[in-house]
Each structure stands twice: as C-alpha cells, then as structure tokens.
Design a protein around this motif. Structure first.
Motif, short mmCIF file in Angstrom:
data_model
loop_
_atom_site.label_atom_id
_atom_site.label_comp_id
_atom_site.label_asym_id
_atom_site.label_seq_id
_atom_site.Cartn_x
_atom_site.Cartn_y
_atom_site.Cartn_z
N MET A 16 1.06 -1.18 -0.05
CA MET A 16 -0.04 0.04 -0.01
C MET A 16 0.72 1.39 -0.01
O MET A 16 0.56 2.19 -0.57
CB MET A 16 -1.03 -0.12 1.15
CG MET A 16 -2.12 -1.30 1.12
SD MET A 16 -3.03 -0.60 -0.24
CE MET A 16 -3.71 0.73 0.17
N HIS A 17 2.12 1.21 0.47
CA HIS A 17 2.97 2.45 0.71
C HIS A 17 3.47 2.92 -0.55
O HIS A 17 3.81 4.02 -0.83
CB HIS A 17 4.01 2.14 1.56
CG HIS A 17 3.69 1.78 2.97
ND1 HIS A 17 2.97 2.82 3.81
CD2 HIS A 17 3.77 0.62 3.88
CE1 HIS A 17 2.63 2.30 4.97
NE2 HIS A 17 3.14 0.95 4.99
N ARG A 18 3.08 2.04 -1.85
CA ARG A 18 3.53 2.31 -3.06
C ARG A 18 2.62 3.36 -3.69
O ARG A 18 2.88 3.89 -4.76
CB ARG A 18 3.91 1.17 -3.99
CG ARG A 18 5.04 0.34 -3.43
CD ARG A 18 5.60 -0.46 -4.58
NE ARG A 18 6.99 -1.36 -4.04
CZ ARG A 18 6.92 -2.34 -4.01
NH1 ARG A 18 6.13 -3.42 -4.70
NH2 ARG A 18 7.88 -3.22 -3.57
N PRO A 52 -9.35 -0.42 -0.01
CA PRO A 52 -8.36 -0.79 -0.87
C PRO A 52 -7.81 -2.22 -0.59
O PRO A 52 -7.48 -2.85 -1.79
CB PRO A 52 -7.28 0.21 -0.65
CG PRO A 52 -8.07 1.38 -0.43
CD PRO A 52 -9.28 0.70 0.46
N THR A 53 -7.63 -2.68 0.55
CA THR A 53 -6.96 -3.99 0.87
C THR A 53 -7.94 -4.95 0.56
O THR A 53 -7.30 -6.17 0.26
CB THR A 53 -6.93 -4.22 2.42
OG1 THR A 53 -8.11 -3.66 3.19
CG2 THR A 53 -5.87 -3.02 3.03
N LEU A 93 -7.06 -5.41 -3.08
CA LEU A 93 -5.89 -6.14 -3.26
C LEU A 93 -6.02 -7.47 -3.25
O LEU A 93 -5.64 -8.36 -3.83
CB LEU A 93 -4.99 -5.29 -2.38
CG LEU A 93 -4.60 -3.80 -2.66
CD1 LEU A 93 -3.49 -3.54 -1.62
CD2 LEU A 93 -3.91 -3.87 -4.09
N ALA A 94 -6.76 -7.96 -2.08
CA ALA A 94 -6.97 -9.36 -1.88
C ALA A 94 -7.54 -10.04 -2.91
O ALA A 94 -7.28 -11.15 -3.37
CB ALA A 94 -7.93 -9.57 -0.62
N ASP A 95 -8.60 -9.44 -3.79
CA ASP A 95 -9.27 -9.86 -4.96
C ASP A 95 -8.18 -10.44 -5.94
O ASP A 95 -8.51 -11.08 -6.95
CB ASP A 95 -9.98 -9.18 -5.38
CG ASP A 95 -11.49 -9.16 -4.60
OD1 ASP A 95 -11.48 -10.00 -3.66
OD2 ASP A 95 -12.34 -8.07 -4.83
#
Length: 363
Positions: free
Chosen positions: A4-6, A39-40, A43-45
C-alpha cells in the motif's frame, strides 16, 4: 500490507473513493455515495503466487504498457487482458479509443503505482506471468504478459477490479485468469468504479463500452473455438499470429491446414491477382494468401475489404496448404469455399446483425 505504501496519495484517494469520475460530477459527490470495498479488499481479490524472479520497472508509458530491465536489456511489455483509455493526443477522433480525461488520470495512477516509496530506494521490481509459461510478442515486438508485484498482486487483475480498465478479450479470453477477470469486471461494474461510473468523462469524450464489450466477446468466441480445435490437432489448426507454431507444422514440408486469421492489408499485383496479408506476430513471418484474377469476382461476397472494420466479426478460418514462401508463409490452393467466418457477428445494441460477411459459408 507493505504494498500500500507504493500508492501515491492522489491515487490512494481515488481507490478510497471508488475511483469515481475524472471530471467534476453534478449531483452527489463520491464521498456521498454508499461505502465501497476498502483498498485492502481490492488487493486481496488480485493476489496470486509471489514471483520468484523480479525485474526493475524502468518506465511506465500508461496503464497497459510498461518497460522493465530484463537480462541486460530494456523490455517493452504490453499487459494482457487490459486496455486502458487513451491519454490526450491532438486530433484523436477514434470511435473505439478516443483520448479521454480518465485516460490521463489512469496513466498517472499507473506511474504513481510503480514509483519508489522514497528517493533513496531503487526502482520497484515486478515479476512476469506468461500464458502457459510461454513467452510471446505482439506485432510491435512487445512482450505479452501479466505484471505481479513482489507481494503477489497481479497488476492486470487490479486494473480491472478497480475499474481502471475493462477486461480486454478482443484477442481471446485470458489463458491465465479468465474467470477472475470476469468476476473482477462484474464487481467493478456493480460498484460503479472508474470507467463504470456514469459520471466518468462527463462532458468529454467517452469510450462506447456498450458496443465494445459484445464486439470483443464475439471475437473471443471465435478465438476460443479455434483454441479447442487446436488442442485436438495442433498441427492442423493454426493461428496466423503464432509463427513458431506455423514453422513447426511445416517442418517436414507443406501441410493441409486451417488457419485462424485477421486480415492486415491487401496488395494489388501486376498480373491482376490480389495478395491478402494476414496479421502476424512476426512481420518477417506473416502469412500471405493469393486471390487469382479469375476468382476476384466470386470473392466479392466475402466482403474482405471491410472485414477489419470495428463492431463486426473480424476473424476468418481459411483452409489451404501451408508452405514457406519468399517473404514468409504462403497459404496456397485457397478457393472461395475455403474462407469462412470463425465466429458469430457481435450483438451490438440497436443494430441488426447483418452484413455481406454473413454470406460466408460456415461449417
């Protein structure tokens, strides 16, 4: 998740807001819309197996084209199964892919996605996924693949899940993750993310997805049907854009084949015949079909001159004898009856599915 930091602040905000319209919308603001997936969750998807080999990202052209440094050279990558909107270009009046404000936003988001987290860090590194583990290139020499972050996030899937790209199956369904792409697009549509938000590009150019999706699906149906035939007899059922497969088929001499092909262009010959150049994956090893002068009149019913137009079935199956020629491959002994459409005409909203190409014999 360290990944996520990117994501730069502006892009992260867009994710949190569901990637709403690129222009200031009338009516409720994105913040006033019902809460959407965090968002998490997105991303998991899109998680896949973490790559074992990583390459530094050298340049991000836009949302579907990036460059990496690999094995001592700069590789241009065309990301499979996605097709982001075009950045601004003067005089771009394309009906199927106009320049849009959301195209600029998407390109900026992708550039930020692959940006190092701090000036002291080196380039972001990614892994590559290839269909069946086999590398292939498009006619422009770009490597066709998926890009995966070091944490295991498939960037191609993420672009569809966040609504930054449609599922692009114009050249066939994904051989890597078809079902996941379908699910990702369905979810993005339901949540009105990105391109699926009716306010996106409000007041500006819009891409006609209501007509593009059925067109792409019809082409994908043609490709998928041919893939099934090729699986049963790979030396008989070939694709014009797979030159290595073509070479293998005639390693011991000319062979009777059925070729799946798109028409690239025509050449008028001095003897009155016409040469049809089929679109290939290698310009030096393209397939050519000659139409003799005496058959040109009979060939008119196939409407080949318009076969590459948008919103119609563009794929043909062509029977003939494949052999090496002076400028690549030649498909010879081809008569009118040896041409046929490879799949159905697309069901475009508001248009009757009829054209001269419907006269092509199917079998």
């Amino acid at each position: 998740m360290g990944f996520m930091h990117r994501i730069p602040g502006t892009a992260l905000s867009l994710l949190l807001l569901g990637l709403a319209g690129a222009s200031a919308p009338a009516g409720p603001s994105p913040q006033e819309r019902p809460p959407q997936a965090a968002p998490t969750a997105l991303l998991a998807d899109c998680m896949v197996e973490k790559p074992t080999e990583l390459f530094p990202v050298a340049w991000v052209v836009d949302g579907d084209t990036i460059h990496v440094d690999r094995d001592g050279k700069r590789e241009k990558l065309r990301l499979l199964s996605i097709d982001t909107e075009e950045k601004y270009m003067p005089k771009n009046d394309s009906e199927t892919k106009p320049s849009t404000r959301f195209g600029d936003l998407t390109a900026g988001w992708a550039q930020g996605f692959f940006m190092p987290r701090s000036p002291s860090e080196g380039a972001v590194e990614v892994g590559l996924r290839f269909p069946g583990g086999v590398e292939a290139r498009d006619p422009y020499g770009r490597l066709l693949c998926h890009v995966v972050t070091s944490e295991g996030v498939d960037f191609n899937l993420l672009m569809v899940r966040t609504g930054l790209s449609p599922y692009f199956n114009k050249y066939g369904n994904s051989r890597i993750d078809h079902e996941r792409f379908v699910a990702a697009q369905k979810a993005a549509m339901a949540e009105q993310r990105g391109i699926w938000d009716p306010r996106t590009n409000d007041g500006g150019s819009r891409r006609p997805y209501d007509r593009l999706l059925p067109w792409w699906d019809a082409r994908a149906e043609a490709v998928n049907a041919h893939r099934a035939l090729a699986a049963s007899d790979p030396m008989r059922f070939l694709a014009a854009d797979e030159p290595d497969q073509l070479s293998a088929a005639i390693a011991k001499g000319p062979r009777e084949v059925t070729v799946l092909a798109l028409i690239d262009r025509f050449f008028e010959e001095d003897d009155g015949s016409r040469t049809v150049l089929l679109r290939g994956g290698d310009k030096r090893r393209s397939v050519r079909v000659s139409i003799p002068k005496e058959l040109r009149g009979a060939m008119e019913k196939l409407d080949l001159d318009h076969s590459y137009e948008d919103f119609r079935q563009n794929y043909f199956l062509i029977d003939g004898t494949l052999q090496m020629g002076a400028r690549g491959f030649d498909l010879v002994g081809v008569g009118v009856e040896d041409w046929r459409l490879a799949g159905p005409e697309p069901a475009i909203p508001g248009r009757a599915p009829s054209s001269p190409a419907d006269l092509v014999r199917r079998r």
